[in-house]
Motif scaffolding. Structure first.
Motif, PDB file in Angstrom:
ATOM      1  N   PRO A 113      50.477 -30.308  66.897  1.00 13.65           N
ATOM      2  CA  PRO A 113      51.080 -31.529  66.332  1.00 13.65           C
ATOM      3  C   PRO A 113      52.601 -31.548  66.482  1.00 13.65           C
ATOM      4  N   GLN A 114      53.234 -30.374  66.338  1.00 13.08           N
ATOM      5  CA  GLN A 114      54.696 -30.350  66.480  1.00 13.08           C
ATOM      6  C   GLN A 114      55.113 -30.602  67.917  1.00 13.08           C
ATOM      7  N   GLY A 115      54.317 -30.161  68.871  1.00 12.32           N
ATOM      8  CA  GLY A 115      54.629 -30.425  70.275  1.00 12.32           C
ATOM      9  C   GLY A 115      54.606 -31.911  70.593  1.00 12.32           C
ATOM     10  N   ILE A 116      53.606 -32.604  70.056  1.00  7.43           N
ATOM     11  CA  ILE A 116      53.525 -34.056  70.268  1.00  7.43           C
ATOM     12  C   ILE A 116      54.685 -34.753  69.564  1.00  7.43           C
ATOM     13  N   TRP A 117      54.959 -34.328  68.330  1.00  7.17           N
ATOM     14  CA  TRP A 117      56.095 -34.885  67.581  1.00  7.17           C
ATOM     15  C   TRP A 117      57.394 -34.672  68.343  1.00  7.17           C
ATOM     16  N   TYR A 118      57.583 -33.468  68.856  1.00 12.78           N
ATOM     17  CA  TYR A 118      58.801 -33.163  69.594  1.00 12.78           C
ATOM     18  C   TYR A 118      58.909 -34.019  70.862  1.00 12.78           C
ATOM     19  N   ALA A 119      57.785 -34.237  71.524  1.00 11.28           N
ATOM     20  CA  ALA A 119      57.799 -35.082  72.729  1.00 11.28           C
ATOM     21  C   ALA A 119      58.291 -36.490  72.391  1.00 11.28           C
ATOM     22  N   THR A 120      57.898 -37.026  71.228  1.00 12.38           N
ATOM     23  CA  THR A 120      58.377 -38.363  70.846  1.00 12.38           C
ATOM     24  C   THR A 120      59.879 -38.354  70.582  1.00 12.38           C
ATOM     25  N   LEU A 121      60.391 -37.253  70.037  1.00 11.94           N
ATOM     26  CA  LEU A 121      61.840 -37.157  69.818  1.00 11.94           C
ATOM     27  C   LEU A 121      62.595 -37.063  71.140  1.00 11.94           C
ATOM     28  N   VAL A 122      62.027 -36.356  72.101  1.00 17.11           N
ATOM     29  CA  VAL A 122      62.656 -36.245  73.425  1.00 17.11           C
ATOM     30  C   VAL A 122      62.664 -37.603  74.118  1.00 17.11           C
ATOM     31  N   ILE A 123      61.568 -38.330  73.999  1.00 16.81           N
ATOM     32  CA  ILE A 123      61.521 -39.679  74.585  1.00 16.81           C
ATOM     33  C   ILE A 123      62.615 -40.550  73.974  1.00 16.81           C
ATOM     34  N   PHE A 124      62.740 -40.501  72.665  1.00 15.02           N
ATOM     35  CA  PHE A 124      63.797 -41.272  71.983  1.00 15.02           C
ATOM     36  C   PHE A 124      65.164 -40.855  72.495  1.00 15.02           C
ATOM     37  N   ALA A 125      65.399 -39.558  72.615  1.00 15.01           N
ATOM     38  CA  ALA A 125      66.702 -39.065  73.076  1.00 15.01           C
ATOM     39  C   ALA A 125      66.988 -39.522  74.507  1.00 15.01           C
ATOM     40  N   LEU A 126      65.997 -39.461  75.377  1.00 14.84           N
ATOM     41  CA  LEU A 126      66.204 -39.875  76.771  1.00 14.84           C
ATOM     42  C   LEU A 126      66.489 -41.370  76.881  1.00 14.84           C
ATOM     43  N   VAL A 127      65.746 -42.170  76.129  1.00 10.64           N
ATOM     44  CA  VAL A 127      65.962 -43.625  76.149  1.00 10.64           C
ATOM     45  C   VAL A 127      67.354 -43.959  75.608  1.00 10.64           C
ATOM     46  N   ALA A 128      67.720 -43.332  74.490  1.00  8.29           N
ATOM     47  CA  ALA A 128      69.031 -43.603  73.887  1.00  8.29           C
ATOM     48  C   ALA A 128      70.159 -43.105  74.789  1.00  8.29           C
ATOM     49  N   LEU A 129      69.968 -41.966  75.415  1.00 12.26           N
ATOM     50  CA  LEU A 129      70.988 -41.436  76.327  1.00 12.26           C
ATOM     51  C   LEU A 129      71.159 -42.346  77.540  1.00 12.26           C
ATOM     52  N   ALA A 130      70.058 -42.825  78.091  1.00 16.24           N
ATOM     53  CA  ALA A 130      70.138 -43.758  79.227  1.00 16.24           C
ATOM     54  C   ALA A 130      70.868 -45.039  78.813  1.00 16.24           C
ATOM     55  N   ALA A 131      70.587 -45.531  77.617  1.00 13.72           N
ATOM     56  CA  ALA A 131      71.271 -46.732  77.129  1.00 13.72           C
ATOM     57  C   ALA A 131      72.760 -46.466  76.935  1.00 13.72           C
ATOM     58  N   ALA A 132      73.105 -45.284  76.431  1.00 12.08           N
ATOM     59  CA  ALA A 132      74.523 -44.948  76.234  1.00 12.08           C
ATOM     60  C   ALA A 132      75.261 -44.869  77.568  1.00 12.08           C
ATOM     61  N   VAL A 133      74.606 -44.319  78.571  1.00 11.94           N
ATOM     62  CA  VAL A 133      75.218 -44.252  79.906  1.00 11.94           C
ATOM     63  C   VAL A 133      75.413 -45.664  80.452  1.00 11.94           C
TER      64      VAL A 133
END
Length: 170
Positions: A113-133
């Motif tokens: 469950p933590q792996g899936i949860w962490y994957a959702t946080l990574v997706i959020f980080a990648l999307v937000a980072l792409a938007a910031a760039v």
């Protein structure tokens, strides 16, 4: 996920009241679903520009100042998303190191469950980072109007138009 969780909770409640029987784990499953759902919701809210922002003063500012505030907002959200991903990794890393299991009747290996949860946080980080760039690129190119259109808070008119469009689809 949430509909399934609702049905499980109803089943658990009925089984306890009528048959004195428990599924033993509905609350554990609920915690996992809420964690994964929140990680996905962060990303959806970010993409839809649905995070709460107080824009009372922003609407009165010139386009350049609005664009700068929008840039600060997007970069701040990316920083928060990266922090969440980092802290999430610390949790997952500790789980891997200690081979942790849930202290529940299911004794679920927490890496799943933590792996899936962490994957959702990574997706959020990648999307937000792409938007910031992208926002930084727009700011450096002087594209204030485009920046406000893409990253600014939705106006009341934008939200009304979206609601009317949704109503027409139904």
């Amino acid at each position: 996920m949430f509909i399934a969780l609702s049905l499980i909770v109803v089943g658990e409640t009925v089984a306890r009241k009528l048959f004195s029987f428990s599924l033993q784990g509905a609350d554990e499953l609920g915690g996992y679903i809420l964690a994964v759902g929140s990680g996905l919701a962060f990303t959806i809210a970010f993409v839809e520009r649905a995070h709460i922002r107080i824009d009372l003063i922003q609407a009165l500012l010139p386009a350049t100042a609005r664009a700068l505030l929008d840039w600060v907002s997007v970069v701040s959200m990316a920083a928060l998303a990266l922090l969440l991903a980092y802290v999430g990794w610390l949790v997952v890393d500790e789980t891997i190191e200690f081979r942790s299991n849930a202290p529940t009747p299911w004794a679920t290996p927490l890496i799943y469950p933590q792996g899936i949860w962490y994957a959702t946080l990574v997706i959020f980080a990648l999307v937000a980072l792409a938007a910031a760039v992208r926002a930084t690129w727009m700011l450096l190119r002087g594209r204030s109007a485009q920046m406000v259109a893409e990253f600014g808070p939705k106006s009341a008119q934008d939200e009304l138009a979206a609601e009317l469009e949704d109503l027409n689809k139904r």
